[in-house]
Design a protein around this motif. Structure first.
Motif, PDB file in Angstrom:
ATOM      1  N   TYR A   1       8.841  15.067 -84.037  1.00 15.84           N
ATOM      2  CA  TYR A   1       7.605  14.516 -83.457  1.00 15.84           C
ATOM      3  C   TYR A   1       7.640  13.001 -83.527  1.00 15.84           C
ATOM      4  O   TYR A   1       7.948  12.453 -84.582  1.00 15.84           O
ATOM      5  CB  TYR A   1       6.378  15.048 -84.213  1.00 15.84           C
ATOM      6  N   PRO A   2       7.328  12.328 -82.406  1.00 15.24           N
ATOM      7  CA  PRO A   2       7.043  12.925 -81.097  1.00 15.24           C
ATOM      8  C   PRO A   2       8.268  13.618 -80.499  1.00 15.24           C
ATOM      9  O   PRO A   2       9.395  13.199 -80.730  1.00 15.24           O
ATOM     10  CB  PRO A   2       6.603  11.732 -80.255  1.00 15.24           C
ATOM     11  N   ASP A   3       8.008  14.649 -79.720  1.00 17.73           N
ATOM     12  CA  ASP A   3       9.085  15.464 -79.153  1.00 17.73           C
ATOM     13  C   ASP A   3       8.727  15.782 -77.695  1.00 17.73           C
ATOM     14  O   ASP A   3       8.202  16.848 -77.385  1.00 17.73           O
ATOM     15  CB  ASP A   3       9.220  16.755 -79.971  1.00 17.73           C
ATOM     16  N   TRP A   4       8.991  14.832 -76.819  1.00 14.85           N
ATOM     17  CA  TRP A   4       8.592  14.952 -75.416  1.00 14.85           C
ATOM     18  C   TRP A   4       9.521  15.896 -74.664  1.00 14.85           C
ATOM     19  O   TRP A   4      10.733  15.736 -74.679  1.00 14.85           O
ATOM     20  CB  TRP A   4       8.575  13.581 -74.751  1.00 14.85           C
ATOM     21  N   LYS A   5       8.916  16.897 -74.010  1.00 14.55           N
ATOM     22  CA  LYS A   5       9.665  17.887 -73.249  1.00 14.55           C
ATOM     23  C   LYS A   5       9.149  17.936 -71.810  1.00 14.55           C
ATOM     24  O   LYS A   5       7.932  17.960 -71.586  1.00 14.55           O
ATOM     25  CB  LYS A   5       9.492  19.283 -73.862  1.00 14.55           C
ATOM     26  N   LEU A   6      10.070  17.969 -70.852  1.00 10.43           N
ATOM     27  CA  LEU A   6       9.676  18.120 -69.457  1.00 10.43           C
ATOM     28  C   LEU A   6       9.402  19.607 -69.225  1.00 10.43           C
ATOM     29  O   LEU A   6      10.317  20.413 -69.167  1.00 10.43           O
ATOM     30  CB  LEU A   6      10.780  17.612 -68.531  1.00 10.43           C
ATOM     31  N   ARG A   7       8.131  19.967 -69.102  1.00  7.98           N
ATOM     32  CA  ARG A   7       7.756  21.368 -68.992  1.00  7.98           C
ATOM     33  C   ARG A   7       6.845  21.675 -67.806  1.00  7.98           C
ATOM     34  O   ARG A   7       6.476  22.820 -67.601  1.00  7.98           O
ATOM     35  CB  ARG A   7       7.055  21.810 -70.290  1.00  7.98           C
ATOM     36  N   LEU A   8       6.466  20.650 -67.066  1.00  9.79           N
ATOM     37  CA  LEU A   8       5.604  20.837 -65.905  1.00  9.79           C
ATOM     38  C   LEU A   8       6.211  20.060 -64.747  1.00  9.79           C
ATOM     39  O   LEU A   8       6.393  18.844 -64.845  1.00  9.79           O
ATOM     40  CB  LEU A   8       4.189  20.338 -66.226  1.00  9.79           C
ATOM     41  N   TRP A   9       6.548  20.757 -63.654  1.00 14.81           N
ATOM     42  CA  TRP A   9       7.253  20.073 -62.574  1.00 14.81           C
ATOM     43  C   TRP A   9       7.159  20.862 -61.264  1.00 14.81           C
ATOM     44  O   TRP A   9       6.751  22.028 -61.253  1.00 14.81           O
ATOM     45  CB  TRP A   9       8.718  19.853 -62.950  1.00 14.81           C
ATOM     46  N   ASN A  10       7.557  20.197 -60.199  1.00 17.87           N
ATOM     47  CA  ASN A  10       7.719  20.838 -58.899  1.00 17.87           C
ATOM     48  C   ASN A  10       9.112  21.459 -58.868  1.00 17.87           C
ATOM     49  O   ASN A  10      10.121  20.750 -58.950  1.00 17.87           O
ATOM     50  CB  ASN A  10       7.558  19.803 -57.780  1.00 17.87           C
TER      51      ASN A  10
ATOM     52  N   ASN B   1      -6.003  16.958 -58.925  1.00 20.82           N
ATOM     53  CA  ASN B   1      -5.612  15.809 -58.106  1.00 20.82           C
ATOM     54  C   ASN B   1      -4.345  16.059 -57.307  1.00 20.82           C
ATOM     55  O   ASN B   1      -3.753  15.126 -56.752  1.00 20.82           O
ATOM     56  CB  ASN B   1      -5.451  14.571 -58.994  1.00 20.82           C
ATOM     57  N   GLY B   2      -3.919  17.326 -57.247  1.00 19.35           N
ATOM     58  CA  GLY B   2      -2.776  17.702 -56.421  1.00 19.35           C
ATOM     59  C   GLY B   2      -1.428  17.381 -57.020  1.00 19.35           C
ATOM     60  O   GLY B   2      -0.436  17.281 -56.289  1.00 19.35           O
ATOM     61  N   PHE B   3      -1.339  17.268 -58.361  1.00 20.75           N
ATOM     62  CA  PHE B   3      -0.084  16.922 -59.045  1.00 20.75           C
ATOM     63  C   PHE B   3       0.599  15.741 -58.358  1.00 20.75           C
ATOM     64  O   PHE B   3       1.637  15.896 -57.686  1.00 20.75           O
ATOM     65  CB  PHE B   3       0.865  18.120 -59.116  1.00 20.75           C
ATOM     66  N   PRO B   4       0.032  14.540 -58.498  1.00 20.07           N
ATOM     67  CA  PRO B   4       0.590  13.367 -57.817  1.00 20.07           C
ATOM     68  C   PRO B   4       1.995  12.999 -58.274  1.00 20.07           C
ATOM     69  O   PRO B   4       2.722  12.329 -57.546  1.00 20.07           O
ATOM     70  CB  PRO B   4      -0.408  12.257 -58.159  1.00 20.07           C
ATOM     71  N   ASN B   5       2.382  13.434 -59.460  1.00 19.36           N
ATOM     72  CA  ASN B   5       3.744  13.186 -59.928  1.00 19.36           C
ATOM     73  C   ASN B   5       4.567  14.471 -59.777  1.00 19.36           C
ATOM     74  O   ASN B   5       4.011  15.580 -59.809  1.00 19.36           O
ATOM     75  CB  ASN B   5       3.731  12.733 -61.391  1.00 19.36           C
TER      76      ASN B   5
ATOM     77  N   LYS C   1      -1.769  25.074 -56.485  1.00 16.92           N
ATOM     78  CA  LYS C   1      -1.683  26.195 -57.417  1.00 16.92           C
ATOM     79  C   LYS C   1      -0.534  25.997 -58.415  1.00 16.92           C
ATOM     80  O   LYS C   1       0.435  25.295 -58.138  1.00 16.92           O
ATOM     81  CB  LYS C   1      -1.521  27.505 -56.656  1.00 16.92           C
ATOM     82  N   LEU C   2      -0.671  26.666 -59.571  1.00 13.89           N
ATOM     83  CA  LEU C   2       0.282  26.495 -60.665  1.00 13.89           C
ATOM     84  C   LEU C   2       0.708  27.847 -61.219  1.00 13.89           C
ATOM     85  O   LEU C   2      -0.131  28.700 -61.541  1.00 13.89           O
ATOM     86  CB  LEU C   2      -0.347  25.665 -61.784  1.00 13.89           C
ATOM     87  N   SER C   3       2.024  28.036 -61.337  1.00 13.75           N
ATOM     88  CA  SER C   3       2.586  29.213 -61.999  1.00 13.75           C
ATOM     89  C   SER C   3       2.996  28.831 -63.411  1.00 13.75           C
ATOM     90  O   SER C   3       3.687  27.824 -63.605  1.00 13.75           O
ATOM     91  CB  SER C   3       3.822  29.729 -61.250  1.00 13.75           C
ATOM     92  N   THR C   4       2.582  29.630 -64.380  1.00 13.18           N
ATOM     93  CA  THR C   4       3.094  29.462 -65.738  1.00 13.18           C
ATOM     94  C   THR C   4       4.172  30.507 -65.966  1.00 13.18           C
ATOM     95  O   THR C   4       3.959  31.696 -65.695  1.00 13.18           O
ATOM     96  CB  THR C   4       1.984  29.618 -66.787  1.00 13.18           C
ATOM     97  N   ILE C   5       5.338  30.072 -66.431  1.00 10.58           N
ATOM     98  CA  ILE C   5       6.476  30.969 -66.643  1.00 10.58           C
ATOM     99  C   ILE C   5       6.867  30.949 -68.116  1.00 10.58           C
ATOM    100  O   ILE C   5       6.923  29.899 -68.743  1.00 10.58           O
ATOM    101  CB  ILE C   5       7.674  30.585 -65.748  1.00 10.58           C
TER     102      ILE C   5
END
Length: 257
Positions: free
Chosen positions: A125-134, A99-103, A2-6
């Motif tokens: 741009y490109p502007d890479w942001k870490l926005r999805l994580w455990n 796939n169960g968020f393998p990373n 499951k995934l929470s969006t904040i």
């Protein structure tokens, strides 16, 4: 899995519905932490069935860590109210979820819409942001107002296909006002961390910004919009050091009495 969006908000009535709808197909819950908006943001959020909370805003990092703690699930997707997932990015996230968020962490490439134009060069741009994580493996940190997610050592974030749309400023004056606000916040943050004013930084950092972003990274290819962006980026760097010098003088004078 499951995934929470904040999402944190303040007066985002212009953008928040688009933001929420863009994450619905990937999210098991959407949590909004609002800083007591005075526009229609609360009404829009509640009408879309999200979990809506309000809290006094102290600073960017504190607010984002607070909404992170509200998430019911370990895997979180963090957006600002003026952002939205492209269809391609939503599909990429959904694929990882199935796939169960393998990373443990994922990078999203932010594409900004600025004064009526998509900006595709320079630092934007490109502007890479870490926005999805455990959330057990990373947390918000940085120097206010420029927050950043820091993963545990050994985690190599994976880049996802698709863009994270960022609907920034509708006018030049909106951008200029934020630059002045951010310069003030940065200067206060530097003072609290006992960072000393240095004249060479006040002079060289805007020049370095011009050379690196506008020339080497091709900011000039965005035309007039690219020039506006770099001009205000240079202004912010100059103003924060100028303000730091003023704050340090005031602090010294207070200590003298």
């Amino acid at each position: 899995m499951k995934l929470s969006t904040i999402i944190i908000t303040y007066n985002e009535a212009r953008n928040i519905e688009r933001c929420i709808r863009s994450v619905q197909k990937v999210s098991d819950e959407v949590v909004i932490l609002d800083s007591f908006s005075t526009d229609r943001t609360p009404d829009i959020c509640r009408s879309l069935g999200v979990r809506f909370e309000q809290r006094v805003y102290r600073n960017q990092i504190d607010q984002k860590n607070h909404v992170l703690a509200l998430a019911a699930h370990d895997h979180v997707l963090s957006l600002d109210g003026d952002e939205a997932l492209s269809e391609e990015l939503a599909d990429s996230i959904l694929h990882e979820k199935e796939n169960g968020f393998p990373n443990h962490a994922y990078l999203l490439n932010r594409l900004s819409f600025y004064c009526g134009k998509w900006i595709r060069h320079g630092d934007w741009y490109p502007d890479w942001k870490l926005r999805l994580w455990n959330k057990q493996r990373a947390n918000w940190s940085g120097v206010n107002p420029h927050d950043k997610v820091f993963p545990e050592k050994g985690i190599n974030p994976q880049k996802l296909k698709g863009d994270l749309f960022h609907f920034t400023f509708a006018t030049y004056s909106e951008h200029e006002n934020q630059v002045k606000k951010y310069a003030e916040i940065s200067a206060a943050s530097y003072l609290s961390r006992r960072r000393k004013f240095a004249l060479f930084r006040m002079i060289l950092s805007p020049i370095t910004c011009l050379v690196k972003s506008y020339l080497f990274k091709g900011g000039f290819l965005d035309g007039q919009h690219g020039w506006q962006i770099i001009k205000l980026a240079m202004m912010e760097k100059y103003l924060k050091y100028k303000r730091l010098r003023q704050l340090q003088k005031e602090d010294t004078n207070r200590r003298a009495f």
